[in-house]
Design a protein around this motif. Structure first.
Motif, PDB file in Angstrom:
ATOM      1  N   ALA A 171       0.834  -1.203   0.000  1.00 16.33           N
ATOM      2  CA  ALA A 171       0.000   0.000   0.000  1.00 16.33           C
ATOM      3  C   ALA A 171       0.868   1.252   0.000  1.00 16.33           C
ATOM      4  CB  ALA A 171      -0.935  -0.011   1.207  1.00 16.33           C
ATOM      5  N   GLU A 172       1.956   1.223   0.754  1.00 10.85           N
ATOM      6  CA  GLU A 172       2.846   2.383   0.811  1.00 10.85           C
ATOM      7  C   GLU A 172       3.525   2.639  -0.538  1.00 10.85           C
ATOM      8  OE1 GLU A 172       5.182   1.247   4.203  1.00 10.85           O
ATOM      9  OE2 GLU A 172       3.912   2.444   5.556  1.00 10.85           O
ATOM     10  N   ARG A 173       3.776   1.581  -1.302  1.00  4.46           N
ATOM     11  CA  ARG A 173       4.339   1.761  -2.652  1.00  4.46           C
ATOM     12  C   ARG A 173       3.383   2.564  -3.532  1.00  4.46           C
ATOM     13  NH1 ARG A 173       6.883  -3.150  -1.845  1.00  4.46           N
ATOM     14  NH2 ARG A 173       5.110  -4.404  -2.488  1.00  4.46           N
ATOM     15  N   LEU A 174       2.091   2.249  -3.440  1.00  4.32           N
ATOM     16  CA  LEU A 174       1.111   3.002  -4.224  1.00  4.32           C
ATOM     17  C   LEU A 174       1.046   4.456  -3.755  1.00  4.32           C
ATOM     18  CD1 LEU A 174      -1.010   3.283  -6.394  1.00  4.32           C
ATOM     19  CD2 LEU A 174      -2.693   2.344  -4.775  1.00  4.32           C
ATOM     20  N   VAL A 175       1.123   4.687  -2.455  1.00  3.14           N
ATOM     21  CA  VAL A 175       1.128   6.064  -1.930  1.00  3.14           C
ATOM     22  C   VAL A 175       2.308   6.830  -2.515  1.00  3.14           C
ATOM     23  CG1 VAL A 175       1.504   7.465   0.139  1.00  3.14           C
ATOM     24  CG2 VAL A 175      -0.156   5.605   0.179  1.00  3.14           C
ATOM     25  N   ARG A 176       3.499   6.227  -2.513  1.00  3.80           N
ATOM     26  CA  ARG A 176       4.677   6.919  -3.066  1.00  3.80           C
ATOM     27  C   ARG A 176       4.486   7.212  -4.558  1.00  3.80           C
ATOM     28  NH1 ARG A 176       7.102   3.295   0.412  1.00  3.80           N
ATOM     29  NH2 ARG A 176       7.704   1.867  -1.264  1.00  3.80           N
ATOM     30  N   LYS A 177       3.896   6.262  -5.271  1.00  5.65           N
ATOM     31  CA  LYS A 177       3.646   6.469  -6.698  1.00  5.65           C
ATOM     32  C   LYS A 177       2.672   7.631  -6.905  1.00  5.65           C
ATOM     33  CE  LYS A 177       2.348   3.956 -10.846  1.00  5.65           C
ATOM     34  NZ  LYS A 177       1.985   2.661 -11.408  1.00  5.65           N
ATOM     35  N   LEU A 178       1.605   7.675  -6.117  1.00  8.73           N
ATOM     36  CA  LEU A 178       0.642   8.771  -6.226  1.00  8.73           C
ATOM     37  C   LEU A 178       1.279  10.105  -5.860  1.00  8.73           C
ATOM     38  CD1 LEU A 178      -2.515   7.021  -4.749  1.00  8.73           C
ATOM     39  CD2 LEU A 178      -2.075   7.567  -7.156  1.00  8.73           C
ATOM     40  N   ALA A 216      -0.351  14.305  -3.255  1.00 12.08           N
ATOM     41  CA  ALA A 216       0.309  14.316  -1.956  1.00 12.08           C
ATOM     42  C   ALA A 216      -0.628  13.969  -0.805  1.00 12.08           C
ATOM     43  CB  ALA A 216       0.964  15.665  -1.707  1.00 12.08           C
ATOM     44  N   ALA A 217      -1.942  14.033  -1.034  1.00 15.43           N
ATOM     45  CA  ALA A 217      -2.887  13.748   0.040  1.00 15.43           C
ATOM     46  C   ALA A 217      -3.121  12.251   0.231  1.00 15.43           C
ATOM     47  CB  ALA A 217      -4.220  14.439  -0.238  1.00 15.43           C
ATOM     48  N   ALA A 218      -2.407  11.389  -0.491  1.00 15.51           N
ATOM     49  CA  ALA A 218      -2.581   9.943  -0.355  1.00 15.51           C
ATOM     50  C   ALA A 218      -1.977   9.458   0.962  1.00 15.51           C
ATOM     51  CB  ALA A 218      -1.932   9.222  -1.528  1.00 15.51           C
ATOM     52  N   ARG A 219      -2.633   8.476   1.576  1.00 10.92           N
ATOM     53  CA  ARG A 219      -2.155   7.917   2.843  1.00 10.92           C
ATOM     54  C   ARG A 219      -2.653   6.478   2.978  1.00 10.92           C
ATOM     55  NH1 ARG A 219      -6.325  10.780   2.889  1.00 10.92           N
ATOM     56  NH2 ARG A 219      -8.130  10.480   4.192  1.00 10.92           N
ATOM     57  N   MET A 270      -5.441  -0.042   3.120  1.00  5.41           N
ATOM     58  CA  MET A 270      -6.073   0.685   2.018  1.00  5.41           C
ATOM     59  C   MET A 270      -5.316   1.979   1.761  1.00  5.41           C
ATOM     60  SD  MET A 270     -10.061   0.377   3.042  1.00  5.41           S
ATOM     61  CE  MET A 270      -9.743   1.365   4.490  1.00  5.41           C
ATOM     62  N   VAL A 271      -5.349   2.425   0.528  1.00 11.85           N
ATOM     63  CA  VAL A 271      -4.778   3.716   0.162  1.00 11.85           C
ATOM     64  C   VAL A 271      -5.941   4.688   0.003  1.00 11.85           C
ATOM     65  CG1 VAL A 271      -3.479   4.992  -1.570  1.00 11.85           C
ATOM     66  CG2 VAL A 271      -2.793   2.657  -0.954  1.00 11.85           C
ATOM     67  N   CYS A 272      -5.867   5.777   0.731  1.00  9.44           N
ATOM     68  CA  CYS A 272      -6.935   6.782   0.718  1.00  9.44           C
ATOM     69  C   CYS A 272      -6.376   8.101   0.195  1.00  9.44           C
ATOM     70  CB  CYS A 272      -7.463   6.995   2.128  1.00  9.44           C
ATOM     71  SG  CYS A 272      -8.070   5.487   2.895  1.00  9.44           S
ATOM     72  N   VAL A 273      -7.210   8.835  -0.525  1.00 11.19           N
ATOM     73  CA  VAL A 273      -6.857  10.186  -0.971  1.00 11.19           C
ATOM     74  C   VAL A 273      -7.964  11.138  -0.546  1.00 11.19           C
ATOM     75  CG1 VAL A 273      -5.422   9.475  -2.915  1.00 11.19           C
ATOM     76  CG2 VAL A 273      -7.851   9.828  -3.257  1.00 11.19           C
ATOM     77  N   GLY A 274      -7.620  12.387  -0.394  1.00  6.26           N
ATOM     78  CA  GLY A 274      -8.587  13.379   0.049  1.00  6.26           C
ATOM     79  C   GLY A 274      -8.079  14.033   1.318  1.00  6.26           C
ATOM     80  N   PRO A 275      -8.825  14.855   1.942  1.00  3.02           N
ATOM     81  CA  PRO A 275     -10.225  15.203   1.682  1.00  3.02           C
ATOM     82  C   PRO A 275     -10.355  16.127   0.479  1.00  3.02           C
ATOM     83  CG  PRO A 275      -9.407  16.541   3.475  1.00  3.02           C
ATOM     84  CD  PRO A 275      -8.292  15.600   3.087  1.00  3.02           C
ATOM     85  N   PHE A 276     -11.578  16.313   0.050  1.00  6.80           N
ATOM     86  CA  PHE A 276     -11.889  17.135  -1.104  1.00  6.80           C
ATOM     87  C   PHE A 276     -12.791  18.289  -0.682  1.00  6.80           C
ATOM     88  CE2 PHE A 276     -11.149  12.837  -2.552  1.00  6.80           C
ATOM     89  CZ  PHE A 276     -10.179  13.046  -3.517  1.00  6.80           C
ATOM     90  N   ARG A 277     -12.701  19.379  -1.426  1.00 15.82           N
ATOM     91  CA  ARG A 277     -13.571  20.527  -1.137  1.00 15.82           C
ATOM     92  C   ARG A 277     -15.029  20.181  -1.397  1.00 15.82           C
ATOM     93  NH1 ARG A 277     -11.943  25.108  -4.710  1.00 15.82           N
ATOM     94  NH2 ARG A 277     -11.402  23.359  -6.027  1.00 15.82           N
ATOM     95  N   LEU A 308     -10.843  13.766  -9.653  1.00 17.50           N
ATOM     96  CA  LEU A 308      -9.670  12.951  -9.315  1.00 17.50           C
ATOM     97  C   LEU A 308      -9.942  11.478  -9.603  1.00 17.50           C
ATOM     98  CD1 LEU A 308      -6.806  12.729  -8.325  1.00 17.50           C
ATOM     99  CD2 LEU A 308      -7.718  12.454  -6.010  1.00 17.50           C
ATOM    100  N   ARG A 309     -11.148  11.040  -9.343  1.00 13.62           N
ATOM    101  CA  ARG A 309     -11.511   9.644  -9.637  1.00 13.62           C
ATOM    102  C   ARG A 309     -11.299   9.346 -11.118  1.00 13.62           C
ATOM    103  NH1 ARG A 309     -15.573   6.612 -11.729  1.00 13.62           N
ATOM    104  NH2 ARG A 309     -15.977   4.623 -10.726  1.00 13.62           N
ATOM    105  N   ARG A 310     -11.787  10.221 -11.986  1.00 10.93           N
ATOM    106  CA  ARG A 310     -11.599  10.022 -13.436  1.00 10.93           C
ATOM    107  C   ARG A 310     -10.115   9.965 -13.787  1.00 10.93           C
ATOM    108  NH1 ARG A 310     -16.173  13.463 -14.103  1.00 10.93           N
ATOM    109  NH2 ARG A 310     -14.791  15.247 -14.180  1.00 10.93           N
ATOM    110  N   HIS A 311      -9.347  10.884 -13.221  1.00 10.05           N
ATOM    111  CA  HIS A 311      -7.907  10.937 -13.475  1.00 10.05           C
ATOM    112  C   HIS A 311      -7.228   9.636 -13.016  1.00 10.05           C
ATOM    113  CE1 HIS A 311      -3.801  12.495 -13.493  1.00 10.05           C
ATOM    114  NE2 HIS A 311      -3.700  12.092 -12.255  1.00 10.05           N
ATOM    115  N   LEU A 312      -7.532   9.191 -11.810  1.00 13.09           N
ATOM    116  CA  LEU A 312      -6.906   7.983 -11.286  1.00 13.09           C
ATOM    117  C   LEU A 312      -7.317   6.738 -12.071  1.00 13.09           C
ATOM    118  CD1 LEU A 312      -7.090   8.589  -7.435  1.00 13.09           C
ATOM    119  CD2 LEU A 312      -5.066   8.706  -8.916  1.00 13.09           C
ATOM    120  N   MET A 313      -8.574   6.663 -12.482  1.00  6.31           N
ATOM    121  CA  MET A 313      -9.031   5.503 -13.246  1.00  6.31           C
ATOM    122  C   MET A 313      -8.324   5.426 -14.598  1.00  6.31           C
ATOM    123  SD  MET A 313     -11.034   3.774 -11.317  1.00  6.31           S
ATOM    124  CE  MET A 313     -11.798   2.642 -12.457  1.00  6.31           C
ATOM    125  N   GLN A 314      -7.981   6.561 -15.183  1.00  2.52           N
ATOM    126  CA  GLN A 314      -7.254   6.557 -16.449  1.00  2.52           C
ATOM    127  C   GLN A 314      -5.816   6.083 -16.264  1.00  2.52           C
ATOM    128  OE1 GLN A 314      -7.686  10.582 -17.809  1.00  2.52           O
ATOM    129  NE2 GLN A 314      -9.711  10.220 -18.656  1.00  2.52           N
TER     130      GLN A 314
END
Length: 74
Positions: A10-17, A23-26, A39-46, A54-60
Motif C-alpha cells: 500500500a505504501e508503494r502506491l502512496v509513493r507512486k501517487l 500528496a494527500a494519499a495515505r 487501504m490507500v486513501c486520498v482526500g479530503p476534497f472541497r 480525481l476519480r476520473r484521473h486515477l481511473m485513467q
C-alpha cells in the motif's frame, strides 16, 4: 476500495501517487474477515466535483484500482 495484505504494498502506491502529485494519499488499516488489510486513501476534497475529477484521473492512470467514496475521518 482495493485493500492490500501488506502495508509495504500500500505504501508503494502512496509513493507512486505522491510522485504524480497526489500528496494527500495515505495508508489506512482496517480489518476484513478477521485479518488486517491496508487501504490507500486520498482526500479530503472541497466538494464532490473535485473528488469525481480525481476519480476520473486515477481511473485513467491506474485501471487496476478500485475507487469508492468514504466520508470516514482518519
Amino acid at each position: 476500495m482495493r485493500s492490500y495484505a501488506s502495508k509495504a504494498e500500500a505504501e508503494r502506491l502512496v509513493r507512486k501517487l505522491e510522485r504524480e502529485g497526489e500528496a494527500a494519499a495515505r495508508v489506512r488499516a482496517r480489518t476484513e474477515n478477521g485479518r488486517k488489510r491496508w487501504m490507500v486513501c486520498v482526500g479530503p476534497f472541497r466538494d464532490f466535483d473535485d473528488a469525481r475529477a480525481l476519480r476520473r484521473h486515477l481511473m485513467q492512470r491506474h485501471a487496476d484500482i478500485d475507487i469508492v467514496a468514504d466520508n470516514a475521518r482518519d
